[in-house]
Design a protein around this motif. Structure first.
Motif, PDB file in Angstrom:
ATOM      1  N   GLY A 169       1.334  -7.049 -13.903  1.00 14.81           N
ATOM      2  CA  GLY A 169       0.354  -5.982 -14.269  1.00 14.81           C
ATOM      3  C   GLY A 169      -0.509  -5.851 -13.119  1.00 14.81           C
ATOM      4  N   LEU A 170      -0.530  -6.758 -12.045  1.00 21.21           N
ATOM      5  CA  LEU A 170      -1.682  -7.058 -10.926  1.00 21.21           C
ATOM      6  C   LEU A 170      -1.156  -5.894 -10.045  1.00 21.21           C
ATOM      7  CD1 LEU A 170      -2.029 -10.689 -10.971  1.00 21.21           C
ATOM      8  CD2 LEU A 170      -3.021  -9.158 -12.478  1.00 21.21           C
ATOM      9  N   GLY A 171       0.222  -5.886  -9.784  1.00 18.45           N
ATOM     10  CA  GLY A 171       0.440  -5.099  -8.372  1.00 18.45           C
ATOM     11  C   GLY A 171      -0.192  -3.824  -8.093  1.00 18.45           C
ATOM     12  N   LEU A 172      -0.213  -2.912  -9.074  1.00 19.30           N
ATOM     13  CA  LEU A 172      -0.740  -1.338  -8.867  1.00 19.30           C
ATOM     14  C   LEU A 172      -2.425  -1.408  -8.780  1.00 19.30           C
ATOM     15  CD1 LEU A 172       1.521   0.617 -11.403  1.00 19.30           C
ATOM     16  CD2 LEU A 172       1.595   0.512  -9.102  1.00 19.30           C
ATOM     17  N   SER A 173      -2.751  -2.458  -9.475  1.00 21.35           N
ATOM     18  CA  SER A 173      -4.424  -2.463  -9.376  1.00 21.35           C
ATOM     19  C   SER A 173      -4.789  -3.112  -7.862  1.00 21.35           C
ATOM     20  CB  SER A 173      -4.808  -3.715 -10.451  1.00 21.35           C
ATOM     21  OG  SER A 173      -6.169  -3.953 -10.131  1.00 21.35           O
ATOM     22  N   LEU A 174      -4.013  -4.094  -7.427  1.00 24.94           N
ATOM     23  CA  LEU A 174      -3.997  -4.697  -6.075  1.00 24.94           C
ATOM     24  C   LEU A 174      -3.874  -3.541  -5.201  1.00 24.94           C
ATOM     25  CD1 LEU A 174      -4.540  -6.694  -4.015  1.00 24.94           C
ATOM     26  CD2 LEU A 174      -1.972  -7.259  -4.269  1.00 24.94           C
ATOM     27  N   VAL A 175      -2.600  -2.583  -5.318  1.00 24.54           N
ATOM     28  CA  VAL A 175      -2.687  -1.479  -4.337  1.00 24.54           C
ATOM     29  C   VAL A 175      -3.806  -0.519  -4.484  1.00 24.54           C
ATOM     30  CG1 VAL A 175      -1.199   0.577  -4.172  1.00 24.54           C
ATOM     31  CG2 VAL A 175       0.122  -1.510  -4.462  1.00 24.54           C
ATOM     32  N   HIS A 176      -4.352  -0.200  -5.578  1.00 26.96           N
ATOM     33  CA  HIS A 176      -5.469   0.649  -5.748  1.00 26.96           C
ATOM     34  C   HIS A 176      -6.591   0.208  -4.823  1.00 26.96           C
ATOM     35  CE1 HIS A 176      -9.121   2.405  -7.806  1.00 26.96           C
ATOM     36  NE2 HIS A 176      -8.488   3.432  -7.792  1.00 26.96           N
ATOM     37  N   GLY A 177      -6.886  -1.179  -5.230  1.00 22.72           N
ATOM     38  CA  GLY A 177      -8.083  -1.748  -4.329  1.00 22.72           C
ATOM     39  C   GLY A 177      -7.767  -1.601  -2.815  1.00 22.72           C
ATOM     40  N   LEU A 178      -6.692  -2.000  -2.376  1.00 25.26           N
ATOM     41  CA  LEU A 178      -6.272  -1.719  -0.913  1.00 25.26           C
ATOM     42  C   LEU A 178      -6.505  -0.439  -0.602  1.00 25.26           C
ATOM     43  CD1 LEU A 178      -3.250  -4.066  -0.680  1.00 25.26           C
ATOM     44  CD2 LEU A 178      -5.436  -4.551   0.199  1.00 25.26           C
ATOM     45  N   VAL A 179      -6.180   0.635  -1.156  1.00 25.41           N
ATOM     46  CA  VAL A 179      -6.356   1.896  -0.640  1.00 25.41           C
ATOM     47  C   VAL A 179      -7.706   2.256  -0.366  1.00 25.41           C
ATOM     48  CG1 VAL A 179      -5.789   4.329  -1.315  1.00 25.41           C
ATOM     49  CG2 VAL A 179      -3.805   2.479  -1.387  1.00 25.41           C
ATOM     50  N   ARG A 180      -8.267   1.894  -1.645  1.00 26.63           N
ATOM     51  CA  ARG A 180      -9.792   2.352  -1.596  1.00 26.63           C
ATOM     52  C   ARG A 180     -10.681   1.424  -0.513  1.00 26.63           C
ATOM     53  NH1 ARG A 180     -14.162  -0.531  -3.761  1.00 26.63           N
ATOM     54  NH2 ARG A 180     -12.652  -2.212  -4.551  1.00 26.63           N
ATOM     55  N   ARG A 181     -10.056   0.229  -0.064  1.00 29.10           N
ATOM     56  CA  ARG A 181     -10.847  -0.502   0.903  1.00 29.10           C
ATOM     57  C   ARG A 181     -10.569   0.326   2.465  1.00 29.10           C
ATOM     58  NH1 ARG A 181     -13.835  -5.416   0.202  1.00 29.10           N
ATOM     59  NH2 ARG A 181     -13.985  -4.787   2.505  1.00 29.10           N
ATOM     60  N   LEU A 182      -9.227   0.812   2.415  1.00 27.37           N
ATOM     61  CA  LEU A 182      -8.796   1.537   3.803  1.00 27.37           C
ATOM     62  C   LEU A 182      -9.371   2.875   3.848  1.00 27.37           C
ATOM     63  CD1 LEU A 182      -5.119   0.401   3.815  1.00 27.37           C
ATOM     64  CD2 LEU A 182      -6.797  -0.495   5.254  1.00 27.37           C
ATOM     65  N   GLY A 183     -10.352   3.272   2.959  1.00 31.69           N
ATOM     66  CA  GLY A 183     -11.007   4.486   3.136  1.00 31.69           C
ATOM     67  C   GLY A 183     -10.068   5.734   2.587  1.00 31.69           C
ATOM     68  N   GLY A 184      -9.127   5.431   1.658  1.00 33.54           N
ATOM     69  CA  GLY A 184      -8.015   6.403   1.368  1.00 33.54           C
ATOM     70  C   GLY A 184      -8.325   6.735  -0.239  1.00 33.54           C
ATOM     71  N   ARG A 185      -7.284   7.406  -0.786  1.00 34.19           N
ATOM     72  CA  ARG A 185      -7.601   7.635  -2.183  1.00 34.19           C
ATOM     73  C   ARG A 185      -5.807   7.484  -2.759  1.00 34.19           C
ATOM     74  NH1 ARG A 185      -7.937  12.586   0.150  1.00 34.19           N
ATOM     75  NH2 ARG A 185      -6.691  14.217  -0.602  1.00 34.19           N
ATOM     76  N   ILE A 186      -5.481   7.219  -3.924  1.00 31.20           N
ATOM     77  CA  ILE A 186      -4.109   7.223  -4.306  1.00 31.20           C
ATOM     78  C   ILE A 186      -4.291   7.923  -5.773  1.00 31.20           C
ATOM     79  CG2 ILE A 186      -4.702   4.847  -5.253  1.00 31.20           C
ATOM     80  CD1 ILE A 186      -1.666   4.069  -4.854  1.00 31.20           C
ATOM     81  N   GLU A 187      -2.965   8.199  -6.002  1.00 31.83           N
ATOM     82  CA  GLU A 187      -2.822   8.869  -7.242  1.00 31.83           C
ATOM     83  C   GLU A 187      -1.563   8.671  -7.684  1.00 31.83           C
ATOM     84  OE1 GLU A 187      -2.022  13.742  -6.483  1.00 31.83           O
ATOM     85  OE2 GLU A 187      -3.945  13.208  -7.230  1.00 31.83           O
ATOM     86  N   ALA A 188      -1.349   8.729  -9.218  1.00 34.89           N
ATOM     87  CA  ALA A 188      -0.115   8.633  -9.538  1.00 34.89           C
ATOM     88  C   ALA A 188       0.509  10.062 -10.457  1.00 34.89           C
ATOM     89  CB  ALA A 188       0.041   7.330 -10.548  1.00 34.89           C
TER      90      ALA A 188
END
Length: 469
Positions: free
Chosen positions: A427-446
């Motif tokens: 249950g950590l992978g998607l949370s980590l992906v979300h945080g990485l995208v945010r730090r890269l100045g982007g956005r992610i949606e499912a």
């Protein structure tokens, strides 16, 4: 006793300072100050008005007296020393002057009054009579310079008389100020004391505490804010507790396997070809454990200011192609076809290529874990019509419900929801992906993929940006 003197003095001083700083004491002081100022301002405004009113009434009375005395003397001339007339006037603090042919019977009258009275004219006004500021009324008896003049001291003692009684109003005002300040202070301080008590209990770990909502509006807002904070803390700690439980379960599974095979090898239960297979199993579980620990460390560092990022202009098509080459063998071994969708030209973005690859790896690993054999996984990259670039990872797996999409990026939320129902990770992978995208100045949606499973859409900037913290 000598040793206790200093501590007792310190306690008294601290208690005194605390009382002096309380809202109630300050409200009392403000109430007293307002009462004092009100009394003084009222006195400054009222005394001159009172003095003016007294003087006006005295002037009118003196004018009437002067007219009456002049009429009486015209009808029945009396000597200037008529004692009855003098006594009657003296009782009202009135002085009588009689002019015969312009000469007063006693000194002290102002020259201007003498001139007008001797000329047979009436006079009504103020003047200094024998050194005393007075009201003066003169009436002519005839045209030969005979006249009568009445004087009365001006009301110069009004300030003194009012001032002597001012302390009564001042004491009443101060008493009202103390009472009003104490009541107001206690009323205003009660919600604050309740909030302080609730904050202390929150600090002590009591998450069930709630503050009564009371008026005024500011106190009600404070109560709502503290109640919201208590609820948020309770929710957050519940999620952390569930997260730790799920992580501990994930850690225990590979550790149990490693320990079991290690004991078997140590006891000689497994040897020969079995030892090699056991070693491979231990290595796989150790790798799984390493990935879990790596994810935990990455999540812990994700919000740090020094989180390493190297954003630069990149071609997402090249990153997608490289990622597909790496993952195609693993997907083929699982019977999952891996498709790639690219526009046939570079897809420019401004991002960290290493972190972008980490994002794609995380999403692919998550998809490969739950996608059944025969269902596809699709990687795509394309320009964003609104500016920037779009990455997508889609699959033909079980996908998400609409309720899942609301919590898909929360740590351990999906693991807790589907534990024992379908295969999943920590249950950590998607949370980590979300945080990485945010730090890269982007956005992610499912969302829902046309292949029937889950879709993850990542929008990355095309121009340099300020990394989010």
């Amino acid at each position: 006793m000598a040793d206790l003197t200093v501590p007792l003095q310190v306690i008294r001083e601290r208690t005194g300072r605390r009382v002096a700083r309380t809202l109630t004491s300050r409200a009392v002081l403000v109430g007293c100050a307002v009462a004092l100022v009100s009394v003084l301002v009222t006195a400054l405004v009222a005394i001159p008005l009172a003095a003016r009113a007294v003087e006006e009434r005295t002037r009118e009375s003196l004018a009437t007296e002067a007219t009456v005395v002049a009429a009486a003397l015209r009808a029945t001339p009396r000597p200037a020393g008529d004692q009855k007339l003098l006594d009657a006037l003296r009782k009202r603090d009135i002085s009588l002057f009689v002019l015969r042919r312009g000469v007063p019977d006693q000194p002290g009258l102002p020259p201007s009054v003498l001139r007008e009275a001797a000329a047979g004219e009436s006079f009504s006004g103020r003047g200094v009579v024998a050194g005393v500021p007075s009201l003066v009324e003169a009436r002519a008896l005839n045209s030969n310079g005979n006249a009568v003049v009445l004087t009365h001291p001006r009301a110069t003692g009004v300030w003194r008389d009012v001032g002597q009684n001012l302390w009564l109003a001042l004491l009443a005002g101060l008493a009202a100020g103390v009472l009003a300040g104490a009541l107001l202070g206690r009323r205003l301080a009660r919600p604050i004391r309740n909030a302080a008590t609730a904050a202390v209990r929150l600090r002590g770990g009591d998450r069930q505490v709630r503050v009564p909502v009371e008026q005024p509006q500011e106190a009600a807002d404070l109560a709502h804010a503290l109640n919201g904070l208590a609820q948020a803390l309770s929710t957050s700690e519940g999620r952390q507790r569930d997260f730790l439980l799920s992580v501990s379960h994930e850690l225990r599974t590979p550790l149990t396997a490693i320990r079991g095979y290690a004991e078997a090898l140590a006891d000689g239960v497994i040897d020969g070809d079995g030892a090699a297979a056991a070693g491979r199993t231990v290595l796989d579980e150790a790798s799984r454990l390493d990935r879990l620990v790596t994810d935990l460390l990455a999540l812990a560092r994700l919000d740090a200011v020094d989180f390493p990022l190297t954003p630069l202009p990149v071609d997402l098509s090249a990153i997608v192609t490289e990622t597909a080459q790496t993952w195609r063998p693993r997907c083929a071994a699982a019977g999952v076809p891996l498709g790639v969708e690219l526009p046939g030209h570079p897809v420019a973005a401004f991002t960290d290529p290493g972190r972008t690859r980490q994002i794609l790896d995380g999403l692919l690993e998550n998809a490969l874990r739950i996608v059944p054999a025969g269902a596809p996984i699709v990687l795509s990259a394309r320009p964003d019509p609104g500016g920037g670039a779009i990455l997508e990872v889609r699959d033909g797996g079980p996908g998400f419900t609409d309720d899942d999409l609301r919590v898909v990026f929360e740590r351990g939320a999906l693991r807790q929801r589907y534990d024992g129902i379908r295969k999943g990770g920590s249950g950590l992978g998607l949370s980590l992906v979300h945080g990485l995208v945010r730090r890269l100045g982007g956005r992610i949606e499912a969302g829902h993929a046309p292949e029937g499973g889950a879709r993850f859409t990542i929008a990355l900037p095309q121009q340099p940006y300020q990394p989010l913290t």
